[in-house]
Each structure stands twice: as structure tokens, then as C-alpha cells.
Design a protein around this motif. Structure first.
Motif, PDB file in Angstrom:
ATOM      1  N   GLU A 147      18.066-113.467   6.173  1.00 17.82           N
ATOM      2  CA  GLU A 147      18.310-113.185   4.749  1.00 17.82           C
ATOM      3  C   GLU A 147      17.683-111.856   4.348  1.00 17.82           C
ATOM      4  N   LEU A 148      16.447-111.638   4.791  1.00 18.85           N
ATOM      5  CA  LEU A 148      15.719-110.446   4.341  1.00 18.85           C
ATOM      6  C   LEU A 148      16.239-109.171   4.999  1.00 18.85           C
ATOM      7  N   LEU A 149      16.891-109.328   6.160  1.00 19.49           N
ATOM      8  CA  LEU A 149      17.427-108.172   6.872  1.00 19.49           C
ATOM      9  C   LEU A 149      18.948-108.069   6.724  1.00 19.49           C
ATOM     10  N   ASN A 150      19.519-108.969   5.921  1.00 14.32           N
ATOM     11  CA  ASN A 150      20.966-108.964   5.680  1.00 14.32           C
ATOM     12  C   ASN A 150      21.753-109.110   6.984  1.00 14.32           C
ATOM     13  N   ASP A 151      21.271-109.974   7.868  1.00 14.81           N
ATOM     14  CA  ASP A 151      21.968-110.204   9.132  1.00 14.81           C
ATOM     15  C   ASP A 151      21.699-111.627   9.604  1.00 14.81           C
ATOM     16  N   PRO A 152      22.582-112.563   9.232  1.00 14.71           N
ATOM     17  CA  PRO A 152      22.351-113.963   9.599  1.00 14.71           C
ATOM     18  C   PRO A 152      22.323-114.188  11.106  1.00 14.71           C
ATOM     19  N   THR A 153      22.823-113.217  11.886  1.00 13.24           N
ATOM     20  CA  THR A 153      22.842-113.413  13.341  1.00 13.24           C
ATOM     21  C   THR A 153      21.595-112.832  14.017  1.00 13.24           C
ATOM     22  N   VAL A 154      20.677-112.289  13.241  1.00  9.72           N
ATOM     23  CA  VAL A 154      19.515-111.626  13.856  1.00  9.72           C
ATOM     24  C   VAL A 154      18.803-112.602  14.797  1.00  9.72           C
ATOM     25  N   ASP A 155      18.361-112.086  15.949  1.00  8.54           N
ATOM     26  CA  ASP A 155      17.671-112.947  16.911  1.00  8.54           C
ATOM     27  C   ASP A 155      16.753-112.085  17.774  1.00  8.54           C
ATOM     28  N   TYR A 156      15.913-112.758  18.555  1.00 10.72           N
ATOM     29  CA  TYR A 156      14.944-111.987  19.338  1.00 10.72           C
ATOM     30  C   TYR A 156      15.490-111.655  20.719  1.00 10.72           C
ATOM     31  N   ASP A 157      14.949-110.589  21.274  1.00  8.48           N
ATOM     32  CA  ASP A 157      15.315-110.163  22.617  1.00  8.48           C
ATOM     33  C   ASP A 157      14.365-110.857  23.595  1.00  8.48           C
TER      34      ASP A 157
END
Ligand code: GLN
Length: 311
Positions: A147-157
Motif C-alpha cells: 500500500e505504502l509503495l503503491n505496488d500490491p505485488t511488492v515482495d522480497y528478493d
């Protein structure tokens, strides 16, 4: 003063050209071997205004490791899960005057880490996440970061996270030291992994500038106006960024840039000019304190060009 899109684009382009002159002046983060081989010429300079418009300049629009910028999001999750009383019994709000992974203070000065933006402070935040297990805690944190980065798909490497789990001996020492000091109970390995997953989130500079705009707008989503953070928490994070955001270069940064900011050793910096805009810059080479050299120069330029100084 409000700027036209043309003025913003011109300032971004000039900031990029200015920052690019400092390529070669910093060092790649050898303390995270998985990040050592990025291309130092890849620089990105972005702004998101409070209407949600994003402007970008630079030669790189790809993803990089969020690293310590994630400490703000981890703190927000800790506050949502455990509340202020618990969180601020485990971590303070004072500048540390030491490097981000210093062990010295926990041994000789105070049992509790100085602030949430140094490594032990963020590990202490991770200890405040609630959930049935590590995966549930992480998924909640990931949704918030989305939500805070405007990317619901954000994930860790996972490569970056595993690398840090294997090579981050100082952080493991800090996590154990805090268990010894009674800062928290439970499993420091779990706290360490949650912290590292946050650090390893893969983001773009545009997303970082969006996060900056949320902070600059007192917690409102710049696109929809929906509240993402409370006003009080936004104030808290900007205050922590202003006093602790660049480790022991925070004073010099305040003089040169004058906008609350938080750096990450992945080469990103987020900055929040209250009521004006969010900034997200990237350049992988770091100064001796772990801050992006080109990123700092870009912010210095933009601060002047767009009249963004807060202090
Ligand atoms: N993951 C990095 C570390 O723990 C974060 C440090 C940073 O971004 N300054 O060393």
C-alpha cells in the motif's frame, strides 16, 4: 510555490545530470555481497506530487533493494500490531551518533537501541510484529508495504535475504545482544529474518517517491486521498527521518538538503517535503556512512531548485 510539470521535469533532468558527475566517488556495499555488482552509472531521480503524479529522470527505472528505507514501514507495522507503549519500551527515538550496525551502544550506553532507523532498532521493531508464525507476520507487513509503495505485488528478493542471513554477523550479534539485554523475548533469528525480508523488498525509485508523498501528505494516499498512515505517525516518521535518517551523516544532510530523508544501503533514498512532494532517488554507490552518494547530490540539487527545504 506550486511548480508546473515542466518545471519539475526540468529540475529532475538537471538534478540527474548534476548527480551523475559523482559516479565513481562512492563504494558499492561490500557488506551485502549480493548487492556488490550493480552498475554504478544507473541513477534514477523521481518525484511524486500530492495529487499522485510521478515524474522521473535518469537512466534506470528498474528495481533495487529497499534496504533501510523499509525500517519506517516495519515500525508502522510494529505500532499497528503492538502499540506505542510496547514498541517504545523496546526502542528509543534519539539519534545514535554511530553507524547503523554498531554494537557499542547496546553494550556500554543503553540496553535498548537508540532509534528505529538503525539496525538494532529495526530488529526490535520486527520483534513487535504479531501473527501465528513468521509467514503470517511477513504477509501482513508485505501488504502494508504494498500500500505504502503503491505496488500490491511488492515482495522480497530471496537471494539478497539469504545472503544477509548468511553474512550479516554483526546484525546477528545485535539481535542476540538484545535478547540478552531483555529488550524482547522469543526468537531473534525470526526477528532477523523479518528484518532482512523487509530490507530485501524490490522497489523502483518511482515507488519510493510515492512513499515519500504519503509521508509528505501527512499519511494520505496521493492518488485517492484515502488515509494510509495516521497524521501522528507521519509526523513521527518525518521527525525520525530528520534526526536519524542518514545515521551519522544526518547533520550534514540536514545542512545540505534540509528535507526529512531516509537512506537505504541498496542505494535508494526517500525524502518527504511536507505539503509539497515526495522524492525517491537511486544510485548504488555509497558514502562511508551507507548513504547513496549520487542520491544525496540529486536531493541537494532538487531541494534548491524546487525550494523544498523544511529547515
Ligand atoms: N540490510 C542492511 C544491513 O543490515 C541494511 C543497512 C542499511 O540499509 N543501512 O546491514
Amino acid at each position: 510555490m506550486n511548480h508546473t510539470p515542466q518545471q519539475i521535469c526540468q529540475a529532475l533532468e538537471e538534478a540527474y545530470q548534476y548527480a551523475a558527475q559523482w559516479v565513481g566517488k562512492g563504494k558499492m556495499p561490500d557488506f551485502i555481497p549480493a548487492l556488490e555488482h550493480e552498475d554504478p552509472r544507473r541513477i534514477s531521480v523521481c518525484v511524486t506530487d500530492l495529487e499522485g503524479n510521478t515524474y522521473t529522470a535518469g537512466s534506470y527505472q528498474g528495481r533495487f533493494s529497499l534496504q533501510s528505507i523499509s525500517k519506517i514501514i516495519l515500525l508502522e507495522q510494529a505500532l499497528q500490531d503492538s502499540g506505542e507503549e510496547v514498541v517504545f519500551s523496546r526502542v528509543g527515538v534519539e539519534p545514535s551518533g554511530t553507524s547503523f550496525n554498531s554494537v557499542y551502544r547496546l553494550e556500554l550506553i543503553e540496553k535498548v537501541p537508540a532509534n528505529p532507523l538503525i539496525n538494532p532498532g529495526a530488529i526490535a521493531s520486527a520483534s513487535c510484529l504479531t501473527g501465528r508464525n513468521k509467514e503470517e507476520k511477513y504477509q501482513k507487513f508485505r501488504a502494508l508495504a504494498g500500500e505504502l509503495l503503491n505496488d500490491p505485488t511488492v515482495d522480497y528478493d530471496p537471494v539478497v535475504c539469504d545472503c544477509e542471513m548468511k553474512t550479516g554477523h554483526r546484525n546477528r550479534a545485535l539481535a542476540s545482544m538484545m535478547l540478552h539485554n531483555g529488550v524482547y523475548t522469543g526468537d531473534p533469528e525470526e526477528y532477523l529474518e523479518l528484518y532482512y525480508r523487509g530490507c530485501a523488498l524490490r522497489v523502483t525509485a518511482a515507488q519510493v517517491s510515492y512513499f515519500g508523498a504519503v509521508l509528505a501528505g501527512d499519511g494520505l494516499c496521493p492518488k485517492t486521498g484515502r488515509r494510509l498512515l495516521s497524521r501522528e505517525h507521519s509526523e513521527l516518521y518525518r521527525a525520525l527521518m530528520a534526526t536519524c535518517g542518514m545515521y551519522n551523516t544526518t547533520g550534514r544532510y540536514a545542512v545540505q538538503v534540509g528535507i526529512p530523508g531516509k537512506s537505504g544501503s541498496g542505494g535508494g533514498i526517500v525524502a518527504a517535503a511536507r505539503g509539497k512532494m515526495g522524492l525517491g532517488v537511486y544510485g548504488p554507490e555509497l558514502d562511508g556512512n551507507g548513504n547513496s552518494v549520487c542520491g544525496m547530490k540529486a536531493l541537494e540539487y532538487l531541494s534548491r531548485a524546487l525550494d523544498l527545504r523544511s529547515y
